[in-house]
Design an enzyme around this catalytic site. Structure first.
Site, mmCIF file in Angstrom:
data_model
loop_
_atom_site.group_PDB
_atom_site.id
_atom_site.type_symbol
_atom_site.label_atom_id
_atom_site.label_comp_id
_atom_site.label_asym_id
_atom_site.label_seq_id
_atom_site.Cartn_x
_atom_site.Cartn_y
_atom_site.Cartn_z
ATOM 1 N N HIS A 72 0.842 -1.202 0.000
ATOM 2 C CA HIS A 72 0.000 0.000 0.000
ATOM 3 C C HIS A 72 0.877 1.251 0.000
ATOM 4 C CE1 HIS A 72 -4.139 -1.675 1.417
ATOM 5 N NE2 HIS A 72 -3.596 -2.392 0.449
ATOM 6 N N TYR A 200 -9.706 5.092 7.143
ATOM 7 C CA TYR A 200 -9.913 5.468 8.542
ATOM 8 C C TYR A 200 -11.058 6.471 8.577
ATOM 9 C CZ TYR A 200 -5.562 3.259 10.010
ATOM 10 O OH TYR A 200 -4.591 2.344 10.298
ATOM 11 N N PRO A 292 -4.899 -0.182 18.513
ATOM 12 C CA PRO A 292 -4.539 -0.583 17.148
ATOM 13 C C PRO A 292 -4.684 0.517 16.097
ATOM 14 C CG PRO A 292 -6.611 -1.599 17.820
ATOM 15 C CD PRO A 292 -6.085 -0.888 19.015
ATOM 16 N N LYS A 296 0.462 -0.457 15.032
ATOM 17 C CA LYS A 296 1.846 -0.542 15.505
ATOM 18 C C LYS A 296 2.169 -1.783 16.350
ATOM 19 C CE LYS A 296 3.739 3.013 13.724
ATOM 20 N NZ LYS A 296 3.374 2.513 12.395
ATOM 21 N N TYR A 383 3.419 6.407 10.365
ATOM 22 C CA TYR A 383 2.611 5.253 9.950
ATOM 23 C C TYR A 383 3.473 4.195 9.270
ATOM 24 C CZ TYR A 383 -1.575 2.698 8.664
ATOM 25 O OH TYR A 383 -2.538 1.728 8.554
HETATM 26 C C1 LIG Z 1 -7.782 -8.645 19.424
HETATM 27 C C2 LIG Z 1 -6.497 -8.012 18.964
HETATM 28 C C3 LIG Z 1 -6.458 -7.273 17.781
HETATM 29 C C4 LIG Z 1 -5.292 -6.686 17.349
HETATM 30 N N1 LIG Z 1 -5.279 -5.941 16.203
HETATM 31 C C5 LIG Z 1 -4.148 -5.346 15.816
HETATM 32 C C6 LIG Z 1 -4.098 -4.563 14.646
HETATM 33 O O1 LIG Z 1 -5.087 -4.410 13.942
HETATM 34 N N2 LIG Z 1 -2.914 -3.974 14.305
HETATM 35 C C7 LIG Z 1 -1.767 -4.128 15.071
HETATM 36 O O2 LIG Z 1 -0.706 -3.616 14.718
HETATM 37 N N3 LIG Z 1 -1.785 -4.856 16.188
HETATM 38 C C8 LIG Z 1 -2.939 -5.458 16.564
HETATM 39 N N4 LIG Z 1 -2.947 -6.191 17.683
HETATM 40 C C9 LIG Z 1 -1.714 -6.301 18.410
HETATM 41 C C10 LIG Z 1 -0.817 -7.379 17.843
HETATM 42 O O3 LIG Z 1 -1.586 -8.491 17.477
HETATM 43 C C11 LIG Z 1 0.203 -7.722 18.900
HETATM 44 O O4 LIG Z 1 0.957 -6.557 19.138
HETATM 45 C C12 LIG Z 1 1.122 -8.870 18.535
HETATM 46 O O5 LIG Z 1 0.404 -10.077 18.519
HETATM 47 C C13 LIG Z 1 2.267 -8.967 19.533
HETATM 48 O O6 LIG Z 1 2.951 -10.167 19.336
HETATM 49 P P1 LIG Z 1 3.596 -10.916 20.577
HETATM 50 O O7 LIG Z 1 4.230 -12.126 19.981
HETATM 51 O O8 LIG Z 1 4.430 -9.979 21.349
HETATM 52 O O9 LIG Z 1 2.391 -11.303 21.521
HETATM 53 P P2 LIG Z 1 1.156 -12.380 21.283
HETATM 54 O O10 LIG Z 1 0.809 -12.334 19.856
HETATM 55 O O11 LIG Z 1 0.192 -12.026 22.302
HETATM 56 O O12 LIG Z 1 1.861 -13.748 21.560
HETATM 57 C C14 LIG Z 1 2.174 -14.184 22.872
HETATM 58 C C15 LIG Z 1 2.111 -15.687 22.924
HETATM 59 O O13 LIG Z 1 2.470 -16.118 24.230
HETATM 60 C C16 LIG Z 1 1.593 -17.132 24.648
HETATM 61 N N5 LIG Z 1 1.550 -17.181 26.120
HETATM 62 C C17 LIG Z 1 0.901 -16.341 26.957
HETATM 63 N N6 LIG Z 1 1.101 -16.698 28.227
HETATM 64 C C18 LIG Z 1 1.895 -17.785 28.199
HETATM 65 C C19 LIG Z 1 2.432 -18.625 29.210
HETATM 66 N N7 LIG Z 1 2.171 -18.396 30.516
HETATM 67 N N8 LIG Z 1 3.203 -19.654 28.842
HETATM 68 C C20 LIG Z 1 3.462 -19.906 27.524
HETATM 69 N N9 LIG Z 1 2.965 -19.146 26.522
HETATM 70 C C21 LIG Z 1 2.199 -18.095 26.861
HETATM 71 C C22 LIG Z 1 0.264 -16.749 24.031
HETATM 72 O O14 LIG Z 1 -0.630 -17.840 23.926
HETATM 73 C C23 LIG Z 1 0.702 -16.228 22.678
HETATM 74 O O15 LIG Z 1 0.740 -17.228 21.691
HETATM 75 C C24 LIG Z 1 -4.112 -6.806 18.129
HETATM 76 C C25 LIG Z 1 -4.139 -7.536 19.312
HETATM 77 C C26 LIG Z 1 -5.318 -8.128 19.743
HETATM 78 C C27 LIG Z 1 -5.311 -8.899 21.038
#
Ligand SMILES: Cc1cc2nc3c(=O)[nH]c(=O)nc-3n(C[C@H](O)[C@H](O)[C@H](O)COP(=O)(O)OP(=O)(O)OC[C@H]3O[C@@H](n4cnc5c(N)ncnc54)[C@H](O)[C@@H]3O)c2cc1C
Length: 388
Positions: A72, A200, A292, A296, A383
């Protein structure tokens, strides 16, 4: 079991870190509390900054993203029925990639399976021990048995509700938080997106976002009350409400269809400082959350992983702890700028209770962005992602 880095969490940050470390010959084990199927069923982010694209390429799992992802060059902002375009490419020379987080995760899982590095799904009761020393340990239960991993470093990549941040003594961490008085009601459907670019929408009825995951899969969001009940939102009601907030052209072009996922997410800004505690390092949502609106969350997780993987490679390959010593400060400097941008976009585009003055400020600021190249460039620059 013995490894160099025990990674807690198989979300994007944990899997990306594992893959980058493996590329440099650093052993790691990933522990994930859910099954792989469950991890892949979570519908989340969809917009990827160039720096995160580069990192996914560096991890060797970017081929499908380049084939199937949508580049995009800009985005649209609709204010009370009139659309304006922010041209990222013209203003910054950069673009973003639209490719679902689920797909990134699947590519990382496939890459990990090919690498042969161990991943334990359905690992219960994960507990972190002795990370104030040079010999940390992680214990967990899997297949009905107790297990222990001895390691040099623990990477806490287990998201906002994970165990890593909670294992830190309360006095050692400072939390900064803003909870917003609304949520996003999201609907995913296998329908053609309403526009080639994200829209948006700032509207008196509330914010809306027309996003997408592919040319045939759309993701729409509506600002909603935190008290909203998802069962009170059959698909027809969602589509009718969305139409009310769109401009005429988008309303005519909107293709509706049955939802394949629908959920309500609260909006929150959160940062835990520092991101290092002895031999425990936090990355991604384990350390910070953004609303969101600025797209980011996933990108910040990737930038933490970039800093952390470089620091760990220096540590294990050159014996230098310098990168690890600077990890928290370097990561937080970028985190706070993304926090600022996500907060600013949220304040700019949502409706707030009793906010006549704030509404006028929003409209003045939006008008300024649409008329001033400098203001539009500031939005675009943030962005597409600030440089490292
Ligand atoms: C509903 C939702 C919508 C979103 N929409 C957007 C969006 O549109 N745009 C955007 O940029 N960001 C969005 N985000 C944010 C983005 O998805 C996250 O920033 C991203 O997933 C971060 O990645 P992560 O690996 O740090 O954490 P996560 O993706 O949360 O991964 C963490 C992992 O650790 C595991 N875990 C947790 N506790 C334990 C434990 N005790 N033991 C072992 N494993 C564990 C979990 O099951 C998970 O698989 C959204 C988040 C949510 C919740």
């Amino acid at each position: 079991m013995r490894t160099q880095v025990a990674i807690i969490g198989a979300g994007p940050s944990g899997l990306l870190l594992g893959q980058l470390l493996h590329k440099h010959g650093i052993d790691n084990v990933v522990l994930e509390r859910h099954t792989g199927e469950h991890v892949l069923s979570r519908i989340r982010a969809g917009v990827i900054e160039q720096v995160a694209v580069d990192l996914i390429d560096e991890a060797g799992v970017g081929a499908r993203m380049h084939r199937e992802g949508l580049v995009h060059d800009g985005t649209q902002i609709c204010v009370n029925g009139v659309r304006h375009r922010i041209d990222f490419k013209e203003l910054t020379g950069k673009t973003v990639m639209v490719y679902g987080q689920t797909e990134v995760t699947k590519d990382l899982m496939d890459g990990r399976a090919a690498s042969g590095q161990p991943t334990v799904y359905a690992a219960y009761d994960v507990a972190l021990h002795d990370f104030a020393t040079d010999h940390p340990r992680v214990t967990y239960r899997a297949d009905g048995k107790d297990h222990e991993i001895q390691c040099d470093v623990i990477a806490g990549c287990d998201g906002f509700h994970g165990v890593s941040r909670k294992s830190v003594p309360p006095g050692a961490v400072t939390n900064f938080e803003r909870v917003y008085p609304f949520g996003w009601l999201g609907l995913l459907s296998d329908t053609r997106p309403v526009s080639e670019e994200l829209i948006y929408v700032r509207h008196e009825l509330g914010f809306a976002l027309c996003s997408m995951r592919s040319p045939t899969r759309s993701r729409y969001y509506l600002q909603c009350s935190l008290a909203e009940d998802i069962d009170a939102w059959p698909d027809d009601r969602f589509w009718e409400e969305l139409k009310l907030r769109l401009d005429d052209e988008a309303r005519d072009a909107l293709v509706t269809g049955p939802s394949i996922e629908k959920s309500i997410a609260p909006l929150r800004s959160f940062v835990a400082e520092p991101m290092r505690f002895g031999r425990l390092f936090l990355a991604g949502d384990a350390a910070h959350i953004v609303p969101p609106t600025g797209a980011k969350g996933l990108n910040l997780a990737a930038s933490d992983v970039r800093y952390l993987s470089q620091a760990l490679i220096e540590f294990f390959k050159e014996g230098s702890p310098k990168g690890l010593d600077h990890y928290s400060a370097r990561a937080l400097a970028r985190v706070w700028k993304a926090e600022r941008f996500s907060w600013w976009m949220t304040m700019l585009l949502h409706t707030f209770p009793d906010s006549g003055f704030e509404q006028k400020m929003q409209l003045a600021e939006l008008d300024y962005i649409f008329r001033s190249k400098a203001a539009a460039t500031a939005l675009a620059e943030n962005y597409v992602g600030l440089p490292f």
